[in-house]
Scaffold this active site. Structure first.
Site, mmCIF file in Angstrom:
data_model
loop_
_atom_site.group_PDB
_atom_site.id
_atom_site.type_symbol
_atom_site.label_atom_id
_atom_site.label_comp_id
_atom_site.label_asym_id
_atom_site.label_seq_id
_atom_site.Cartn_x
_atom_site.Cartn_y
_atom_site.Cartn_z
ATOM 1 N N LYS A 131 0.993 -1.304 -0.055
ATOM 2 C CA LYS A 131 0.354 0.464 -0.033
ATOM 3 C C LYS A 131 0.698 1.205 -0.438
ATOM 4 O O LYS A 131 2.025 1.474 0.963
ATOM 5 C CB LYS A 131 -0.982 0.297 1.406
ATOM 6 C CG LYS A 131 -1.302 1.035 0.959
ATOM 7 C CD LYS A 131 -2.554 0.967 2.511
ATOM 8 C CE LYS A 131 -1.944 2.571 2.720
ATOM 9 N NZ LYS A 131 -2.397 4.237 2.870
ATOM 10 N N GLU A 182 9.265 15.947 15.827
ATOM 11 C CA GLU A 182 9.219 16.360 14.619
ATOM 12 C C GLU A 182 8.271 16.891 13.868
ATOM 13 O O GLU A 182 6.486 16.875 13.772
ATOM 14 C CB GLU A 182 9.532 14.486 13.934
ATOM 15 C CG GLU A 182 9.312 15.004 12.685
ATOM 16 C CD GLU A 182 8.947 13.226 11.820
ATOM 17 O OE1 GLU A 182 8.080 12.392 12.046
ATOM 18 O OE2 GLU A 182 10.352 13.096 11.358
HETATM 19 P P1 NDP Z 1 2.152 7.756 8.513
HETATM 20 O O1 NDP Z 1 2.914 7.223 9.003
HETATM 21 O O2 NDP Z 1 0.783 8.747 8.136
HETATM 22 O O3 NDP Z 1 1.748 7.199 6.637
HETATM 23 C C1 NDP Z 1 2.390 6.106 6.307
HETATM 24 C C2 NDP Z 1 1.691 4.978 6.033
HETATM 25 O O4 NDP Z 1 1.269 4.019 6.355
HETATM 26 C C3 NDP Z 1 0.720 5.247 5.145
HETATM 27 O O5 NDP Z 1 1.158 4.256 3.342
HETATM 28 C C4 NDP Z 1 -0.246 5.583 4.994
HETATM 29 O O6 NDP Z 1 -1.850 5.305 4.984
HETATM 30 C C5 NDP Z 1 -0.377 4.300 6.389
HETATM 31 N N1 NDP Z 1 -1.054 4.483 7.437
HETATM 32 C C6 NDP Z 1 -1.598 5.095 8.864
HETATM 33 N N2 NDP Z 1 -2.226 4.555 9.110
HETATM 34 C C7 NDP Z 1 -2.541 2.828 9.110
HETATM 35 C C8 NDP Z 1 -2.576 1.903 10.182
HETATM 36 N N3 NDP Z 1 -3.538 2.252 11.168
HETATM 37 N N4 NDP Z 1 -2.139 1.057 9.497
HETATM 38 C C9 NDP Z 1 -1.123 0.472 8.871
HETATM 39 N N5 NDP Z 1 -0.664 1.502 7.918
HETATM 40 C C10 NDP Z 1 -1.309 2.890 8.220
HETATM 41 O O7 NDP Z 1 3.484 8.394 7.836
HETATM 42 P P2 NDP Z 1 3.512 9.860 6.494
HETATM 43 O O8 NDP Z 1 3.186 8.926 5.449
HETATM 44 O O9 NDP Z 1 2.717 11.319 7.123
HETATM 45 O O10 NDP Z 1 5.208 9.780 6.401
HETATM 46 C C11 NDP Z 1 5.599 10.599 7.213
HETATM 47 C C12 NDP Z 1 6.202 9.873 7.695
HETATM 48 O O11 NDP Z 1 7.043 8.647 7.676
HETATM 49 C C13 NDP Z 1 6.817 10.827 9.274
HETATM 50 O O12 NDP Z 1 7.120 10.847 10.446
HETATM 51 C C14 NDP Z 1 8.348 10.498 8.533
HETATM 52 O O13 NDP Z 1 9.717 10.503 9.540
HETATM 53 C C15 NDP Z 1 8.708 9.449 8.916
HETATM 54 N N6 NDP Z 1 9.813 8.447 7.303
HETATM 55 C C16 NDP Z 1 10.571 7.842 8.034
HETATM 56 C C17 NDP Z 1 11.422 7.657 7.009
HETATM 57 C C18 NDP Z 1 12.224 6.736 7.463
HETATM 58 O O14 NDP Z 1 13.162 6.078 6.699
HETATM 59 N N7 NDP Z 1 13.076 5.896 8.982
HETATM 60 C C19 NDP Z 1 11.494 7.893 5.642
HETATM 61 C C20 NDP Z 1 10.658 8.845 5.045
HETATM 62 C C21 NDP Z 1 9.505 8.718 5.712
HETATM 63 P P3 NDP Z 1 -2.436 6.947 4.385
HETATM 64 O O15 NDP Z 1 -1.772 7.707 3.469
HETATM 65 O O16 NDP Z 1 -3.639 6.604 3.480
HETATM 66 O O17 NDP Z 1 -2.257 7.536 6.006
#
Ligand code: NDP
Length: 484
Positions: free
Chosen positions: A174, A388
């Site tokens: 996803k 963050e």
């Molecule tokens: P989220 O945690 O909101 O979302 C990440 C993914 O998880 C999306 O596909 C999201 O779907 C999905 N998701 C949301 N809720 C659930 C759930 N309950 N169960 C399973 N999947 C779920 O992060 P962001 O997309 O906002 O990304 C930003 C964050 O990612 C920042 O905190 C950043 O630091 C971190 N990040 C970390 C990296 C690393 O390598 N450590 C690299 C890049 C980013 P949907 O979009 O539909 O909500």
């Protein structure tokens, strides 16, 4: 209007609900496509397809997997320009960045793991004196779930699915609902490349619906997740009692530590990138800049001048340095942190102004733009310096001693990466060992070698991606003991 649909069992299909969500272009604030609003029924179908595909896919030779993944590489390369433009439009990032970083890295991910799978070896022990040989088998786990965020859409999506597929697993993936376009384009390329049906399945939709259904499904054996720390906690809460393997790459609040003896010009140029590349929406961006006092005032002046000169504007313009923030929701979050910084006593040295202050051109008047913002005068332990923000906002602070700056750097709950600027070799190694981070860059930033372990400590996650580590994650080791 273009429909972004699921890729299940080798076919592009609509969601079971027949419902779609609006997909916005961040640079204009307008809806430009619609995305499948899938639910657990779509996840069930995807898992069924992946389960059916697993026996045959896991039995293919590494050479056969290599061949199909390399065909996919070639197709991504062929469509690089289209994919870069699509990524820029969907995410708001400058098209130049998508063209030089995001899409080439997606190619590199497939290339790397297509090759790596042919070099994965097992262990063998000659159990001398007891007439036995022990050896290990590394067997693909089965169906695995891959969930990725919106900041580097195709780059991070392929960073997960490439090792999973190369290891012989089948995948239900996803992408973020905020940036689904390039994953949709990839699904068409998978069909063209001849990836067998069911090996990769992409289900679009909301995290709490689709993502959580992938995590909770009893037949997904592992979850590889990149995203926010709070979402990571929720995933661990559901998956850990089911004894799934978990790889969690989470948030960061990375320090950028600058000593007076650094190579100043190189440090300055790189610090602009490490602060504001991709609008500061890279988990590895250095958002807290600590500068040794003798060069603090000089750095502040030079840095602010360079930051103020960055061109914020239409991401489709080749000369744009800083594009649009990915969504209205995230834009509001970042702006609230700029307000918080002021409330906490910070001085805005540049940026931070209302959107109208940015000349983005007529196409982008309703887009989500934020000027690169530099804040001074905040203590290391205030909320602005602890939480963050994940946007084009950095703080600058002076320090006097190594111990003092180590204390500042390690004071946050996160531990993803750290950057260190010094020409003193001993200090560099001493500090690298003491910084609480999964990756320490010395005199550089974002210099990646895909063979190295990638991941965070503390609340930045668990597990390591990259290199053979990712192939090991998607396989289970079995020991076989043979009495001779
Ligand atoms: P989220 O945690 O909101 O979302 C990440 C993914 O998880 C999306 O596909 C999201 O779907 C999905 N998701 C949301 N809720 C659930 C759930 N309950 N169960 C399973 N999947 C779920 O992060 P962001 O997309 O906002 O990304 C930003 C964050 O990612 C920042 O905190 C950043 O630091 C971190 N990040 C970390 C990296 C690393 O390598 N450590 C690299 C890049 C980013 P949907 O979009 O539909 O909500």
């Amino acid at each position: 209007m273009q429909l972004i649909q699921n890729y299940v069992n080798g076919k592009i299909v609509g969601p079971q609900s027949d419902a779609y969500l609006d997909n916005f272009e961040p640079a204009t604030g307008e809806v430009y496509s619609q995305i499948a609003d899938s639910d657990e029924r779509d996840v069930d179908l995807a898992v069924e397809a992946a389960k059916a595909a697993f026996p045959a896919w896991s039995a293919t030779s590494a050479e056969e997997r290599f061949a199909v993944l390399m065909r996919l590489c070639g197709l991504i390369e062929r469509d690089l320009e289209d994919l870069a433009r699509a990524e820029s439009r969907d995410n708001g990032k400058p098209v130049t960045l998508a063209r030089t970083i995001d899409i080439p890295r997606a190619i590199a991910n497939f290339h790397f793991y297509a090759t790596a799978a042919m070099h994965l070896s097992n262990e063998s022990y000659d159990t001398v004196g007891r007439n036995a040989i022990n050896y290990t088998l590394r067997q693909p786990l089965g169906v695995v779930g891959c969930i990725s965020p919106w900041n580097l859409p195709l780059y991070l999506f392929t960073w997960k699915i490439a090792p999973a597929i190369a290891a012989g697993c089948t995948v239900v993936a996803k992408p973020s609902e905020v940036t689904p376009m390039t994953a949709f384009m990839l699904s068409k390329l998978c069909i063209e490349a001849g990836l067998p049906p069911g090996v990769l399945n992409i289900v679009h939709g909301l995290g709490p619906k689709v993502g959580s259904a992938i995590v909770a499904h009893r037949d997904t054996k592992a979850i590889s997740f990149t995203g926010g720390t709070r979402t990571g906690e929720e995933i661990a809460r559901v998956a850990a009692p089911m004894f799934k393997k978990l790889s969690l790459e989470l948030g960061g609040k990375n320090p950028n530590i600058i000593f007076a003896d650094c190579n100043y010009d190189e440090m300055l140029a790189t610090t602009i990138h490490s602060s504001f590349s991709n609008q500061g929406e890279i988990c590895l961006c250095g958002s807290r800049i600590f500068v040794e006092r003798p060069i603090y005032e000089r750095f502040k002046k030079d840095f602010v001048t360079r930051v103020a000169a960055l061109k914020v504007g239409d991401p489709s313009d080749w000369s744009t340095d800083v594009g649009a923030i990915v969504s209205k929701q995230h834009f509001d979050k970042i702006m609230s942190y700029i307000e918080l910084a002021k409330t906490e006593g910070g001085t805005i040295l540049t940026g931070g102004s209302e959107p109208g202050a940015i000349a983005t051109g007529p196409r982008c008047t309703s887009g989500y733009f934020i000027q690169p913002t530099v804040v001074e005068g905040l203590p290391f332990d205030c909320r602005t310096n602890q939480e963050e923000i994940f946007g084009p906002v950095v703080t600058v602070m002076p320090f006097d001693t190594e111990d003092e700056v180590l204390g500042y750097a390690n004071s946050v709950r996160y531990g993803l990466s750290a950057t260190l600027w010094t020409e003193d070799l001993s200090r560099a190694h001493r500090m690298a060992a003491s910084l609480e981070a999964g990756i320490v860059w010395i005199n550089c930033w974002l210099l990646r070698d895909l063979r190295t372990p990638f991941g965070g400590v503390k609340d930045s996650g668990m597990g390591r991606e990259g290199g053979f580590e990712a192939l090991r994650f998607f396989t289970e080791e079995k020991n076989v003991c043979v009495r001779i």
